[in-house]
Design an enzyme around this catalytic site. Structure first.
Site, PDB file in Angstrom:
ATOM      1  N   HIS A 131      41.891  50.200  30.866  1.00 31.46           N
ATOM      2  CA  HIS A 131      41.498  49.193  29.882  1.00 31.46           C
ATOM      3  C   HIS A 131      40.970  49.865  28.624  1.00 31.46           C
ATOM      4  CE1 HIS A 131      41.029  47.042  33.817  1.00 31.46           C
ATOM      5  NE2 HIS A 131      41.751  46.150  33.151  1.00 31.46           N
ATOM      6  N   ASP A 178      39.646  36.382  33.990  1.00 27.18           N
ATOM      7  CA  ASP A 178      40.074  37.775  34.117  1.00 27.18           C
ATOM      8  C   ASP A 178      38.932  38.620  34.673  1.00 27.18           C
ATOM      9  OD1 ASP A 178      41.681  40.067  33.806  1.00 27.18           O
ATOM     10  OD2 ASP A 178      40.835  40.466  31.824  1.00 27.18           O
ATOM     11  N   HIS A 179      39.234  39.423  35.675  1.00 25.59           N
ATOM     12  CA  HIS A 179      38.271  40.342  36.280  1.00 25.59           C
ATOM     13  C   HIS A 179      36.985  39.644  36.708  1.00 25.59           C
ATOM     14  CE1 HIS A 179      40.309  44.184  35.919  1.00 25.59           C
ATOM     15  NE2 HIS A 179      40.747  43.790  34.735  1.00 25.59           N
ATOM     16  N   HIS A 226      47.455  45.739  34.566  1.00 24.37           N
ATOM     17  CA  HIS A 226      46.304  45.647  33.665  1.00 24.37           C
ATOM     18  C   HIS A 226      46.359  46.788  32.658  1.00 24.37           C
ATOM     19  CE1 HIS A 226      43.590  42.540  35.557  1.00 24.37           C
ATOM     20  NE2 HIS A 226      44.590  42.618  36.424  1.00 24.37           N
ATOM     21  N   GLY A 227      45.621  46.625  31.559  1.00 22.38           N
ATOM     22  CA  GLY A 227      45.626  47.658  30.523  1.00 22.38           C
ATOM     23  C   GLY A 227      46.931  47.713  29.769  1.00 22.38           C
ATOM     24  N   GLY A 228      47.514  46.533  29.482  1.00 14.98           N
ATOM     25  CA  GLY A 228      48.829  46.484  28.846  1.00 14.98           C
ATOM     26  C   GLY A 228      48.854  46.885  27.389  1.00 14.98           C
TER      27      GLY A 228
END
Length: 271
Positions: free
Chosen positions: A174, A81-82, A202-204
């Site tokens: 995030h 991730d990222h 993203h940032g779910g």
């Protein structure tokens, strides 16, 4: 069973649903998530954050993720991730990921394209695919950006890089939200239709259920959860009696807490 990023997202595309992607940080969070996926009979993406590949922590965690993926009865993708750079992505590939994210969204468009193309080239050599990001998704410590990813730049970026999935800025961040976000649903739909790619949210953690459902209907096919995985684990750790000294016994409830959280997110995305 371990499968690639493209393969697991093809399930989402066919079903018009989203695959939950959970960041895991230790054996306990990994166990909770994989037990939830098995119980729900749901495909899942297990993610390790880029930092853990940079500092070497993933060297011990990655083999456990691979074992969980290979032995699972459901499709599992192992993802970085990222990915902060080519070094982290290279290390992740060496440790067995079946999908990779490279995040050059903080750079100029041209620099982001160049970095992402290099990651795609590396990944192609081992038969896996890359998620890129266009439109920077920041943190909740900052003001959430209203500078959403445009359709034009999404299409241009996708065509220039050859990514298999595209993370975009559509109103998320995030971390733990101070105020529930309102997503740019129309923009998600426009980008999805214009690129034809699985779009990643993203940032779910902490997004209201109705917003998540609307985003999936608009074309979101992967939703990332990291912050609330941490909270589900840590809240339970802080509540567990210190009289339990044996660590394996102590960790039973935190594992179940992560599992319950993961089951709820799976039901939301796959229901």
């Amino acid at each position: 069973m371990l499968i690639t990023l493209k393969s697991i997202l093809s399930i989402a595309m066919e079903e018009q649903k989203a695959i939950p992607a959970f960041n895991v940080y230790n054996l306990e969070t990994l166990t909770g998530v994989i037990e939830a996926a098995e119980e729900a009979e749901s495909p899942v993406i297990l993610q390790i954050y880029s930092r853990l590949f940079k500092d070497g922590s993933a060297r011990l965690l990655a083999p456990a993720v691979l074992e969980a993926a290979h032995s699972a009865s459901v499709p599992v993708c192992f993802h970085i991730d990222h990915g902060a750079g080519i070094t982290e992505v290279t290390r992740a590939i060496r440790m067995g990921v079946s999908g990779a994210m490279i995040d050059g969204s903080a750079y100029s468009f041209e620099e982001n394209v160049a970095l992402t193309k290099e990651a795609v080239r590396l990944a192609e050599n081992v038969g896996i695919e890359v998620e890129g990001e266009i439109g920077h998704v920041g943190t909740t410590a900052e003001e959430i950006s209203g500078d959403y990813t445009t359709v034009e730049e999404a299409v241009k970026f996708a065509e220039a890089t050859g990514v298999a999935a595209l993370a975009v800025q559509v109103g998320t961040a995030h971390g733990r939200y101070k105020k529930a976000p309102k997503l740019a649903i129309d923009r998600i739909r426009e980008i999805s239709e214009a690129t034809g790619l699985p779009i990643v949210l993203h940032g779910g953690s902490g997004i209201p259920a109705e917003e998540v459902k609307a985003a999936i209907q608009a074309g979101i096919r992967k939703v990332n959860f990291g912050t609330d995985v941490c909270y589900s684990f840590l809240d339970s750790v802080f509540e567990t009696s210190r009289e339990k000294i044996a660590v394996d016994v102590f960790m039973k409830e935190p594992i179940q807490s992560v599992k319950r959280y993961a089951l709820g997110r799976i039901a939301l995305l796959r229901g």
